[in-house]
Each structure stands twice: as C-alpha cells, then as structure tokens.
Motif scaffolding. Sequence first.
Motif, PDB file in Angstrom:
ATOM      1  N   ALA A 121      32.030  46.710  29.887  1.00  0.00           N
ATOM      2  CA  ALA A 121      33.188  46.348  30.707  1.00  0.00           C
ATOM      3  C   ALA A 121      33.255  44.837  30.914  1.00  0.00           C
ATOM      4  CB  ALA A 121      33.128  47.067  32.049  1.00  0.00           C
ATOM      5  N   GLU A 122      32.108  44.201  31.131  1.00  0.00           N
ATOM      6  CA  GLU A 122      32.101  42.744  31.326  1.00  0.00           C
ATOM      7  C   GLU A 122      32.532  42.024  30.062  1.00  0.00           C
ATOM      8  OE1 GLU A 122      28.147  42.052  32.641  1.00  0.00           O
ATOM      9  OE2 GLU A 122      28.633  42.325  34.781  1.00  0.00           O
ATOM     10  N   ASN A 123      32.107  42.516  28.912  1.00  0.00           N
ATOM     11  CA  ASN A 123      32.527  41.898  27.648  1.00  0.00           C
ATOM     12  C   ASN A 123      34.034  42.052  27.439  1.00  0.00           C
ATOM     13  OD1 ASN A 123      29.919  41.112  27.049  1.00  0.00           O
ATOM     14  ND2 ASN A 123      29.464  42.975  25.886  1.00  0.00           N
ATOM     15  N   ALA A 124      34.553  43.248  27.776  1.00  0.00           N
ATOM     16  CA  ALA A 124      35.994  43.463  27.627  1.00  0.00           C
ATOM     17  C   ALA A 124      36.783  42.670  28.661  1.00  0.00           C
ATOM     18  CB  ALA A 124      36.307  44.959  27.749  1.00  0.00           C
ATOM     19  N   ALA A 125      36.209  42.478  29.860  1.00  0.00           N
ATOM     20  CA  ALA A 125      36.914  41.783  30.935  1.00  0.00           C
ATOM     21  C   ALA A 125      37.114  40.306  30.630  1.00  0.00           C
ATOM     22  CB  ALA A 125      36.144  41.951  32.245  1.00  0.00           C
ATOM     23  N   LYS A 126      36.232  39.729  29.828  1.00  0.00           N
ATOM     24  CA  LYS A 126      36.353  38.309  29.513  1.00  0.00           C
ATOM     25  C   LYS A 126      37.646  37.989  28.759  1.00  0.00           C
ATOM     26  CE  LYS A 126      31.336  37.620  29.252  1.00  0.00           C
ATOM     27  NZ  LYS A 126      30.194  37.293  28.370  1.00  0.00           N
ATOM     28  N   ASP A 127      38.130  38.959  27.979  1.00  0.00           N
ATOM     29  CA  ASP A 127      39.324  38.733  27.168  1.00  0.00           C
ATOM     30  C   ASP A 127      40.607  39.119  27.901  1.00  0.00           C
ATOM     31  OD1 ASP A 127      37.661  37.938  25.100  1.00  0.00           O
ATOM     32  OD2 ASP A 127      37.487  39.980  24.313  1.00  0.00           O
ATOM     33  N   ARG A 128      40.480  39.613  29.124  1.00  0.00           N
ATOM     34  CA  ARG A 128      41.657  40.027  29.881  1.00  0.00           C
ATOM     35  C   ARG A 128      42.003  38.970  30.933  1.00  0.00           C
ATOM     36  NH1 ARG A 128      41.748  46.197  31.656  1.00  0.00           N
ATOM     37  NH2 ARG A 128      43.900  45.488  32.033  1.00  0.00           N
ATOM     38  N   PRO A 129      43.281  38.825  31.273  1.00  0.00           N
ATOM     39  CA  PRO A 129      43.675  37.812  32.265  1.00  0.00           C
ATOM     40  C   PRO A 129      43.194  38.184  33.660  1.00  0.00           C
ATOM     41  CG  PRO A 129      45.545  39.193  31.694  1.00  0.00           C
ATOM     42  CD  PRO A 129      44.440  39.579  30.751  1.00  0.00           C
ATOM     43  N   ARG A 130      43.033  37.173  34.487  1.00  0.00           N
ATOM     44  CA  ARG A 130      42.662  37.432  35.876  1.00  0.00           C
ATOM     45  C   ARG A 130      43.812  38.122  36.601  1.00  0.00           C
ATOM     46  NH1 ARG A 130      40.792  32.057  38.718  1.00  0.00           N
ATOM     47  NH2 ARG A 130      42.741  31.325  37.769  1.00  0.00           N
ATOM     48  N   PRO A 131      43.544  39.194  37.312  1.00  0.00           N
ATOM     49  CA  PRO A 131      44.627  39.886  38.026  1.00  0.00           C
ATOM     50  C   PRO A 131      45.128  39.062  39.209  1.00  0.00           C
ATOM     51  CG  PRO A 131      42.512  40.885  38.535  1.00  0.00           C
ATOM     52  CD  PRO A 131      42.252  39.875  37.463  1.00  0.00           C
ATOM     53  N   ASP A 132      46.246  39.479  39.761  1.00  0.00           N
ATOM     54  CA  ASP A 132      46.860  38.755  40.873  1.00  0.00           C
ATOM     55  C   ASP A 132      46.069  38.935  42.168  1.00  0.00           C
ATOM     56  OD1 ASP A 132      48.884  37.891  39.224  1.00  0.00           O
ATOM     57  OD2 ASP A 132      50.223  39.555  39.716  1.00  0.00           O
ATOM     58  N   ASP A 133      46.266  37.983  43.075  1.00  0.00           N
ATOM     59  CA  ASP A 133      45.707  38.076  44.422  1.00  0.00           C
ATOM     60  C   ASP A 133      46.691  38.817  45.325  1.00  0.00           C
ATOM     61  OD1 ASP A 133      43.598  36.580  43.518  1.00  0.00           O
ATOM     62  OD2 ASP A 133      44.332  34.685  44.360  1.00  0.00           O
ATOM     63  N   TYR A 134      46.150  39.451  46.372  1.00  0.00           N
ATOM     64  CA  TYR A 134      46.989  40.150  47.340  1.00  0.00           C
ATOM     65  C   TYR A 134      46.579  39.761  48.753  1.00  0.00           C
ATOM     66  CZ  TYR A 134      49.114  43.167  43.824  1.00  0.00           C
ATOM     67  OH  TYR A 134      49.824  43.636  42.750  1.00  0.00           O
ATOM     68  N   CYS A 135      47.583  39.591  49.606  1.00  0.00           N
ATOM     69  CA  CYS A 135      47.351  39.227  51.010  1.00  0.00           C
ATOM     70  C   CYS A 135      48.178  40.138  51.909  1.00  0.00           C
ATOM     71  CB  CYS A 135      47.763  37.776  51.284  1.00  0.00           C
ATOM     72  SG  CYS A 135      46.894  36.543  50.305  1.00  0.00           S
ATOM     73  N   TYR A 136      47.641  40.406  53.092  1.00  0.00           N
ATOM     74  CA  TYR A 136      48.418  41.079  54.133  1.00  0.00           C
ATOM     75  C   TYR A 136      48.825  40.050  55.175  1.00  0.00           C
ATOM     76  CZ  TYR A 136      47.839  45.950  52.730  1.00  0.00           C
ATOM     77  OH  TYR A 136      47.924  47.149  52.062  1.00  0.00           O
ATOM     78  N   VAL A 137      50.105  40.097  55.564  1.00  0.00           N
ATOM     79  CA  VAL A 137      50.629  39.185  56.581  1.00  0.00           C
ATOM     80  C   VAL A 137      51.365  40.004  57.635  1.00  0.00           C
ATOM     81  CG1 VAL A 137      50.812  37.205  55.035  1.00  0.00           C
ATOM     82  CG2 VAL A 137      52.740  38.793  55.241  1.00  0.00           C
ATOM     83  N   TYR A 138      51.643  39.361  58.750  1.00  0.00           N
ATOM     84  CA  TYR A 138      52.348  40.016  59.858  1.00  0.00           C
ATOM     85  C   TYR A 138      53.782  40.324  59.456  1.00  0.00           C
ATOM     86  CZ  TYR A 138      53.937  40.848  64.658  1.00  0.00           C
ATOM     87  OH  TYR A 138      54.443  41.397  65.788  1.00  0.00           O
TER      88      TYR A 138
END
Length: 463
Positions: A121-138
Amino acid sequence: MFLRSKNSDHADFQRKFPEQENWSGYWGENPKKKVFETGFKKEGYEMSIKELKYYELNNKCTAEELKFSTTDDIKPSEGIIGQKRAEKAMELGLKIRAAGYNIYMCGSAGLGKTSYAKICAENAAKDRPRPDDYCYVYNFDEPRSPKALRFKAGEGRQFRDDMNELAEFFNSELNRVFSSDEYEEQKNEIIRSYDERRNLLTREMESIASQHGFSVKTSSTGVFFMPVINGEEVSEEKYDSLSSEEKDQINSATGEISKEASTVMRDIREIEKACRKELNDLEYKTGMFAIGYNINSLQEKYGENEEVIKYIADVQEDVLDNISKFIPSYGPDEDDPAASLMPFLGKKNADDTLLKYKVNLIADNSKNEGAPVIVDFSPTGGSLAGEVEYDNEFGNLTTDFMKIKPGLFHKANGGYLILQARDVLSNFQAWESIRRVMRTGEIKIDSLREQFQAVPIPTLTPE
C-alpha cells in the motif's frame, strides 16, 4: 485474495522437468520398507527418495559462505515466500480504482500478511496524489450542524492558522477601536442630538400633565403620571384615603392626559428607536472599518473556493452583529446576583467569544508525500467514523464543533485503510460502520451517548 496451495514433490519434479511425456513414474507406499517413495524414469535413468537419518537432516552453513557482514546489509524481502500468485493478485487489486473493490487477505498466522499489505500500500500510495484536507467550522444558519469545508492538501492547516490569527485580530482591534476617543465622541454626539429632541418632547408632555394636575415620572419600564394635590404627589396609600369625588376627578383627568400625551409618547419612542438605529449604524461602520481589510485579504487568498468565501462573509456579518461581545464594558455585570448564583449566565471570556471563528482540522494531509496508509488493530464504530466529545459544565453535558474528533475513515480518506478481519467482525459497530461507508460513500458521525443513554442530551450532526 491470497490463494495457497501445497506443492507435492511430484509437482515439484514436473516443474523442474517440463518434458513430462518422456517420464513415467509412480507415487505410492513401498510395503517392504514402510516408507513413501517416488520414482521417475527417463531413458533408463531412475531417481528415488529414500528415508534419511535424523543427523542427515541438518543443513550445515559456514560463515565463509555468507556474503554479508551483518544482517543490516541485507535488503528485507518485500514479498511473501511461495506466494507468487498472491503477490500478483495484490498488485492487480491495488491498481483497481473502481468503487466497491476491496482486498481481502487470508492465510495462516505469522506469514507477514499485514506487513506485506502495508508495504504494498505504501508503494502504491507514493504514485497517488495527496487527498484533500477537510475542516469543520461553525454553521451560522444551523449551529447544531457544523459545516465541512474542503481544501487542497496543505491548505486546511493554513486556513486554520489564518482563522486563528483573524479571530485574535478581532478581539484586539475591535477592543482598541471601540475604546478610542474618536468613537466615543461620535457616539456621544448622536446621543446628545437625540437627547435634545427627547427633552423637548418630555417638557411638552410635562406641561400637558401639569395642566391637568399631574406630574411625570420615568423609570426603566416607561413613563407614568402621578396626581398632585396641594403641591404634593399622591401615593397609593394617600389615594386610598381620598374621597370618591376626588378619585373620580383623578380618573377622569388621567384619561384626558393619556389621550393628549399618547402622541408625544409615540414621538419619544420613535426618537429612541432612531437613536438606537444610528448608534447601531455607527457601530457597524466602525467595526467594518476595523476588520474589513483583513476580511477582504483572506477572501482573496482563498478566492477559488466559493464555500470558503461564503463562510468568511458569514464570519464578518456575525462579528459585526455581535460587536458588544468584543467590548469588555458591555455584557452582564459581574455583580449581577443571577450571574453569581448561575455562573454560566455571567460574562464569557475571550476564548468563548472567539470559539465560533475557530477551525477544526479533521483531515490534514500537509505532511503526506502521497496517499495516506493507516493500519489499525482495534477498530470500533467510534474510532472508524469519529465521535463527538462532551464537557461537564455545572452538571450539564455540553459540546461544540471543536470537540468533533476524526476517525480512521477521515485519516485514510483518499488512501488505504488496513484492518484485521477478525477485529472488525468481532465488533458489530465497526462492521456496520464499514458497510455504511462502502454503501453510501459518506462518513456519518453518530453519538453513541445518544443511542445508549436513557435521557437524550444535546448533540451535533456534522455534515
């Protein structure tokens, strides 16, 4: 899925000698020697397996035969010995991006399945883009339903820091502006102008009351008239001792005053209303002048994200509508007896005021080089989907969007999550949580307290 097969000596010989049609062989038990034998013949050549003594089973190895100094010089094997088909299946499975495809590995304990899965999984993850960040707000429209904002990888942390800085700026700058002499002069000028108009109307009303033998009294609840006899105001005790004729005169005069003074009192209320509106407008303009530039700068920075721009605009409106909470001189009196008996009614500190403008970063991929890889050995419903924590304040359970804790799904979103099947199936909440996510493609945070507690408590329903 890993498929295992037990290879016999017969099959091993067939792989070593592919010309199987030129071989004749047998596999069976020799009744005389009471051992199992295998024999193969080719053009008169015969090979057999014989029974060995225990001392012949020792495979001796000398230090001179080893081609390394220490085991640190040896590169660890990343595969599983004797599982070539399984390795190919794993490689194929990791290439499938379609929804609904997951990988299940089975085999005897101790084969290194988890370690192998993590490495793959780590080897495959290197070739994949970083996923988006998520935040919770009021959520200013629905406070019980925190809003989720999506950012490119790394922007979520930056937005959180920007909002923390902006909230601190609100607290300091609004304090400074509304404590300045310039603001106080403008405020006092407005109050003074309306007070003059109000005083004129008040004197007119006092004149009307005096003509009918009454005086005007004002209080926090409004304006009322007191009858005057022989230059003295008549209290309730004195009124009871008056004659019926005097009481009738007072009641008759009261009705006439109310009719004549009603127009004046309506004008006074309109003046007070206009004064409050002008003071609110001054407050709004002063606040906008203080924070407008910083708000606009932040909106320009995240101009490509419409949801973020709308949220920042909502923050601005909420701050301007609640400026009094940023000014220390405003708010409940600390000597208020109700506040002393019930502390939660007292004045809130700066942290409570700024809480609505903070950001809860639940998925942070700023430090990942590729897709995340998460391994867990004790999954539960709460640890997978996340949970909402509570505080005990004076016997009451309270919570807010900053107490939403991310789960494994949030951390592994856009990457790989490796779990032990036995651990998942032994916890029905974990299994149901996984099924729901795979079926709906959404992460729903449920409150376990609400499900199993007899008395309902306030909770959140995050987006």
